[in-house]
Design a protein around this motif. Structure first.
Motif, PDB file in Angstrom:
ATOM      1  N   ARG A  47       0.828  -1.222   0.000  1.00  0.00           N
ATOM      2  CA  ARG A  47       0.000   0.000   0.000  1.00  0.00           C
ATOM      3  C   ARG A  47       0.858   1.266   0.000  1.00  0.00           C
ATOM      4  N   PHE A  48       2.080   1.167   0.492  1.00  0.00           N
ATOM      5  CA  PHE A  48       2.982   2.317   0.504  1.00  0.00           C
ATOM      6  C   PHE A  48       3.758   2.479  -0.807  1.00  0.00           C
ATOM      7  N   ALA A  49       3.588   1.558  -1.738  1.00  0.00           N
ATOM      8  CA  ALA A  49       4.287   1.665  -3.027  1.00  0.00           C
ATOM      9  C   ALA A  49       3.732   2.860  -3.805  1.00  0.00           C
ATOM     10  N   ALA A  50       4.503   3.307  -4.756  1.00  0.00           N
ATOM     11  CA  ALA A  50       4.083   4.439  -5.589  1.00  0.00           C
ATOM     12  C   ALA A  50       2.760   4.114  -6.280  1.00  0.00           C
ATOM     13  N   ASP A  51       1.929   5.126  -6.416  1.00  0.00           N
ATOM     14  CA  ASP A  51       0.621   4.935  -7.031  1.00  0.00           C
ATOM     15  C   ASP A  51       0.713   4.383  -8.446  1.00  0.00           C
ATOM     16  N   ASP A  52       1.835   4.659  -9.129  1.00  0.00           N
ATOM     17  CA  ASP A  52       1.953   4.200 -10.516  1.00  0.00           C
ATOM     18  C   ASP A  52       2.606   2.814 -10.644  1.00  0.00           C
ATOM     19  N   TRP A  53       2.931   2.176  -9.531  1.00  0.00           N
ATOM     20  CA  TRP A  53       3.492   0.825  -9.614  1.00  0.00           C
ATOM     21  C   TRP A  53       2.379  -0.108 -10.056  1.00  0.00           C
ATOM     22  N   GLU A  54       2.541  -0.730 -11.197  1.00  0.00           N
ATOM     23  CA  GLU A  54       1.456  -1.504 -11.804  1.00  0.00           C
ATOM     24  C   GLU A  54       1.008  -2.705 -10.986  1.00  0.00           C
ATOM     25  N   ARG A  55       1.822  -3.227 -10.099  1.00  0.00           N
ATOM     26  CA  ARG A  55       1.461  -4.420  -9.327  1.00  0.00           C
ATOM     27  C   ARG A  55       0.865  -4.092  -7.959  1.00  0.00           C
ATOM     28  N   ARG A  56       0.817  -2.815  -7.627  1.00  0.00           N
ATOM     29  CA  ARG A  56       0.384  -2.417  -6.283  1.00  0.00           C
ATOM     30  C   ARG A  56      -0.989  -2.994  -5.925  1.00  0.00           C
ATOM     31  N   ALA A  57      -2.005  -2.689  -6.688  1.00  0.00           N
ATOM     32  CA  ALA A  57      -3.367  -3.133  -6.367  1.00  0.00           C
ATOM     33  C   ALA A  57      -3.467  -4.659  -6.399  1.00  0.00           C
ATOM     34  N   GLU A  58      -2.816  -5.271  -7.363  1.00  0.00           N
ATOM     35  CA  GLU A  58      -2.831  -6.735  -7.478  1.00  0.00           C
ATOM     36  C   GLU A  58      -2.245  -7.384  -6.222  1.00  0.00           C
ATOM     37  N   ILE A  59      -1.106  -6.891  -5.764  1.00  0.00           N
ATOM     38  CA  ILE A  59      -0.444  -7.499  -4.602  1.00  0.00           C
ATOM     39  C   ILE A  59      -1.226  -7.233  -3.329  1.00  0.00           C
ATOM     40  N   VAL A  60      -1.734  -6.011  -3.170  1.00  0.00           N
ATOM     41  CA  VAL A  60      -2.546  -5.718  -1.983  1.00  0.00           C
ATOM     42  C   VAL A  60      -3.745  -6.661  -1.940  1.00  0.00           C
ATOM     43  N   GLY A  61      -4.450  -6.767  -3.050  1.00  0.00           N
ATOM     44  CA  GLY A  61      -5.637  -7.621  -3.101  1.00  0.00           C
ATOM     45  C   GLY A  61      -5.325  -9.080  -2.837  1.00  0.00           C
ATOM     46  N   ARG A  62      -4.274  -9.578  -3.480  1.00  0.00           N
ATOM     47  CA  ARG A  62      -3.928 -10.991  -3.304  1.00  0.00           C
ATOM     48  C   ARG A  62      -3.428 -11.274  -1.891  1.00  0.00           C
ATOM     49  N   ALA A  63      -2.638 -10.378  -1.326  1.00  0.00           N
ATOM     50  CA  ALA A  63      -2.159 -10.569   0.050  1.00  0.00           C
ATOM     51  C   ALA A  63      -3.337 -10.591   1.018  1.00  0.00           C
ATOM     52  N   GLU A  64      -4.313  -9.743   0.807  1.00  0.00           N
ATOM     53  CA  GLU A  64      -5.503  -9.743   1.667  1.00  0.00           C
ATOM     54  C   GLU A  64      -6.300 -11.040   1.504  1.00  0.00           C
ATOM     55  N   GLU A  65      -6.410 -11.542   0.278  1.00  0.00           N
ATOM     56  CA  GLU A  65      -7.090 -12.825   0.051  1.00  0.00           C
ATOM     57  C   GLU A  65      -6.370 -13.955   0.778  1.00  0.00           C
ATOM     58  N   LEU A  66      -5.053 -13.964   0.691  1.00  0.00           N
ATOM     59  CA  LEU A  66      -4.275 -15.023   1.346  1.00  0.00           C
ATOM     60  C   LEU A  66      -4.364 -14.910   2.862  1.00  0.00           C
ATOM     61  N   ARG A  67      -4.387 -13.698   3.362  1.00  0.00           N
ATOM     62  CA  ARG A  67      -4.555 -13.492   4.808  1.00  0.00           C
ATOM     63  C   ARG A  67      -5.904 -14.052   5.252  1.00  0.00           C
ATOM     64  N   ALA A  68      -6.940 -13.795   4.464  1.00  0.00           N
ATOM     65  CA  ALA A  68      -8.274 -14.296   4.795  1.00  0.00           C
ATOM     66  C   ALA A  68      -8.323 -15.831   4.743  1.00  0.00           C
ATOM     67  N   ARG A  69      -7.541 -16.443   3.883  1.00  0.00           N
ATOM     68  CA  ARG A  69      -7.472 -17.916   3.841  1.00  0.00           C
ATOM     69  C   ARG A  69      -6.695 -18.476   5.018  1.00  0.00           C
ATOM     70  N   ALA A  70      -5.637 -17.785   5.431  1.00  0.00           N
ATOM     71  CA  ALA A  70      -4.769 -18.302   6.491  1.00  0.00           C
ATOM     72  C   ALA A  70      -5.408 -18.185   7.872  1.00  0.00           C
ATOM     73  N   GLU A  71      -6.085 -17.090   8.140  1.00  0.00           N
ATOM     74  CA  GLU A  71      -6.622 -16.848   9.484  1.00  0.00           C
ATOM     75  C   GLU A  71      -7.453 -18.001  10.039  1.00  0.00           C
TER      76      GLU A  71
END
Length: 181
Positions: A47-71
């Motif tokens: 989330r702290f990555a530059a707004d123009d980093w193309e993978r930012r939203a993808e990684i945030v979303g996927r990390a949150e999905e994985l967190r929801a699976r792990a919990e």
């Protein structure tokens, strides 16, 4: 713990439950919680990555999905182990193997995401991303060990879990190099 879920109690309750003379929370449940934290660190750093980093939203979303699976695997692991201790059947053995196997798989992906964030994200939080990768790699190692302890010789799930652990360790090593570069 005072509640039915490790996730519903306070952190202090969880920390007090771990060293208690009870079978749960044990290594699998603690690993699931650590993996949730690793995924959370990864999402935060992304989330702290530059707004123009193309993978930012993808990684945030996927990390949150994985967190929801792990919990929920923290409680699932404790329940599976309790069922195994009550009755050792093929089904209960499969459950105490399947949960750490899933943890190893999730951990490998979290470590990869964290390594990408450490390498290409905001350098001010690259240490947090690397910490997420390290935690994920530790979880993958723990999970692979749990699979190996409970599986019979020749079970392909042992190989799969060790592969995930190796991949997570490699990603953590890349994250560490990125963090100091």
């Amino acid at each position: 713990m005072g509640s039915s879920s490790f996730l519903d109690g306070s952190l202090k309750e969880l920390l007090d439950a771990v060293p208690a003379r009870t079978p749960a929370p044990g290594g699998g449940a603690v690993a699931a919680i650590a993996l949730s934290l690793a995924a959370g660190l990864t999402a935060m750093a992304a989330r702290f990555a530059a707004d123009d980093w193309e993978r930012r939203a993808e990684i945030v979303g996927r990390a949150e999905e994985l967190r929801a699976r792990a919990e929920p695997l923290a409680d699932a692991d404790a329940e599976a182990y309790a069922a195994f201790m009550a009755e050792r059947t093929e089904e209960t053995v499969d459950r105490i193997i399947a949960i750490p196997l899933e943890l190893a798989e999730i951990a490998a992906e979290v470590a990869e995401l964290a390594a990408a964030v450490a390498a290409d994200g905001n350098p001010n939080v690259s240490g947090d991303a690397a910490a997420g990768a390290d935690l994920a790699a530790a979880v993958a190692s723990i999970a692979a060990r749990l699979v190996a302890i409970n599986a019979v010789e020749g079970d392909a799930r042992v190989r799969d879990a060790h592969r995930d652990a190796a991949e997570a360790a490699q990603a953590a090593a890349r994250a560490a190099v990125s963090d100091v570069s």
